[in-house]
Each structure stands twice: as structure tokens, then as C-alpha cells.
Motif scaffolding. Sequence first.
Motif, PDB file in Angstrom:
ATOM      1  N   HIS A  28      -7.411   4.941  -9.618  1.00 41.61           N
ATOM      2  CA  HIS A  28      -6.421   5.785  -8.958  1.00 41.61           C
ATOM      3  C   HIS A  28      -5.184   5.908  -9.836  1.00 41.61           C
ATOM      4  O   HIS A  28      -4.710   4.910 -10.380  1.00 41.61           O
ATOM      5  CB  HIS A  28      -6.018   5.185  -7.605  1.00 41.61           C
ATOM      6  N   HIS A  30      -1.172   6.487 -10.695  1.00 44.94           N
ATOM      7  CA  HIS A  30       0.070   6.003 -10.067  1.00 44.94           C
ATOM      8  C   HIS A  30       0.579   7.026  -9.064  1.00 44.94           C
ATOM      9  O   HIS A  30       1.086   6.657  -7.995  1.00 44.94           O
ATOM     10  CB  HIS A  30       1.134   5.727 -11.133  1.00 44.94           C
ATOM     11  N   GLN A  32      -1.192   9.190  -7.298  1.00 38.79           N
ATOM     12  CA  GLN A  32      -2.049   9.162  -6.113  1.00 38.79           C
ATOM     13  C   GLN A  32      -1.686   7.980  -5.215  1.00 38.79           C
ATOM     14  O   GLN A  32      -1.592   8.121  -3.997  1.00 38.79           O
ATOM     15  CB  GLN A  32      -3.516   9.076  -6.542  1.00 38.79           C
ATOM     16  N   ILE A  33      -1.470   6.822  -5.805  1.00 43.21           N
ATOM     17  CA  ILE A  33      -1.124   5.629  -5.023  1.00 43.21           C
ATOM     18  C   ILE A  33       0.248   5.791  -4.374  1.00 43.21           C
ATOM     19  O   ILE A  33       0.441   5.441  -3.209  1.00 43.21           O
ATOM     20  CB  ILE A  33      -1.187   4.355  -5.898  1.00 43.21           C
ATOM     21  N   ALA A  34       1.203   6.344  -5.095  1.00 45.40           N
ATOM     22  CA  ALA A  34       2.541   6.570  -4.533  1.00 45.40           C
ATOM     23  C   ALA A  34       2.476   7.525  -3.353  1.00 45.40           C
ATOM     24  O   ALA A  34       3.135   7.304  -2.317  1.00 45.40           O
ATOM     25  CB  ALA A  34       3.482   7.116  -5.607  1.00 45.40           C
ATOM     26  N   LEU A  36      -0.182   8.124  -1.412  1.00 43.96           N
ATOM     27  CA  LEU A  36      -0.871   7.429  -0.324  1.00 43.96           C
ATOM     28  C   LEU A  36       0.058   6.433   0.362  1.00 43.96           C
ATOM     29  O   LEU A  36       0.041   6.298   1.587  1.00 43.96           O
ATOM     30  CB  LEU A  36      -2.132   6.743  -0.848  1.00 43.96           C
ATOM     31  N   ALA A  37       0.905   5.753  -0.407  1.00 44.54           N
ATOM     32  CA  ALA A  37       1.873   4.815   0.183  1.00 44.54           C
ATOM     33  C   ALA A  37       2.811   5.552   1.136  1.00 44.54           C
ATOM     34  O   ALA A  37       3.083   5.080   2.247  1.00 44.54           O
ATOM     35  CB  ALA A  37       2.666   4.111  -0.915  1.00 44.54           C
ATOM     36  N   LYS A  38       3.297   6.719   0.727  1.00 42.76           N
ATOM     37  CA  LYS A  38       4.181   7.513   1.591  1.00 42.76           C
ATOM     38  C   LYS A  38       3.449   7.975   2.846  1.00 42.76           C
ATOM     39  O   LYS A  38       4.007   7.950   3.938  1.00 42.76           O
ATOM     40  CB  LYS A  38       4.722   8.717   0.829  1.00 42.76           C
ATOM     41  N   GLY A  63      -7.740   1.659  -3.078  1.00 42.37           N
ATOM     42  CA  GLY A  63      -6.541   2.496  -3.193  1.00 42.37           C
ATOM     43  C   GLY A  63      -5.579   2.274  -2.046  1.00 42.37           C
ATOM     44  O   GLY A  63      -4.362   2.234  -2.236  1.00 42.37           O
ATOM     45  N   ARG A  64      -6.120   2.097  -0.840  1.00 42.56           N
ATOM     46  CA  ARG A  64      -5.258   1.823   0.320  1.00 42.56           C
ATOM     47  C   ARG A  64      -4.533   0.497   0.145  1.00 42.56           C
ATOM     48  O   ARG A  64      -3.357   0.371   0.500  1.00 42.56           O
ATOM     49  CB  ARG A  64      -6.092   1.844   1.608  1.00 42.56           C
ATOM     50  N   ALA A  67      -1.766   1.033  -2.331  1.00 42.64           N
ATOM     51  CA  ALA A  67      -0.689   1.792  -1.692  1.00 42.64           C
ATOM     52  C   ALA A  67       0.129   0.897  -0.759  1.00 42.64           C
ATOM     53  O   ALA A  67       1.354   0.999  -0.705  1.00 42.64           O
ATOM     54  CB  ALA A  67      -1.262   2.974  -0.920  1.00 42.64           C
ATOM     55  N   ALA A  71       4.091   0.186  -1.018  1.00 47.55           N
ATOM     56  CA  ALA A  71       4.957   0.444   0.128  1.00 47.55           C
ATOM     57  C   ALA A  71       5.677  -0.817   0.615  1.00 47.55           C
ATOM     58  O   ALA A  71       6.524  -0.747   1.500  1.00 47.55           O
ATOM     59  CB  ALA A  71       4.146   1.052   1.275  1.00 47.55           C
TER      60      ALA A  71
END
Length: 89
Positions: A28, A30, A32-34, A36-38, A63-64, A67, A71
Amino acid sequence: MKPAIHCSCSDIWPIAKFQNHPKNPNRHSHEQIALLAKIIQVHGWRRPIVVSTRSNLIVKGHGRLMAAKVAGLTEAPVEFQDYESEAEE
């Protein structure tokens, strides 16, 4: 503030308890992870992190987990799945 959980799950685990599967082929970015965190922070959990009952490793949701760490979350929903072998897992 903890994100709401809008998915079925077996339990809530501390983030530190999850173990990545060393054979996870997914990668993933960075960005995409950012994103998903949002999404998790704003809309809550829509899918749990899935862990194998055989190995106790993540089989879905790496990935979750990443994220959730970005977060600053301390826990995540977990669902367990049975596998008979490493190959099936």
C-alpha cells in the motif's frame, strides 16, 4: 475519539496484538494508507481486520492496521477465520 464500529466482529483487539502475515503479497502506498486512516476516523470501521485461528496472523486487513496506526488508534475490530493449513491460509 474512537471511531464507531459499523461491521460485525468477534472482538476488539489492541493494535499491538495484531501480527502481520509475513507472506502478505499486498503493498500500500503512503497516500493510500493516509486516506484510509482519514476514512476510518470520519466514517468508522466498515470492515474488521481478519485473523487466522490457525496462526494468529492477519490474513485480511494489513492496510487497515497500517491506517489505524497512522491515525493513532489504540484498538481495532477483529474477526477470526478458520484455516486448515498454511497453504489455505
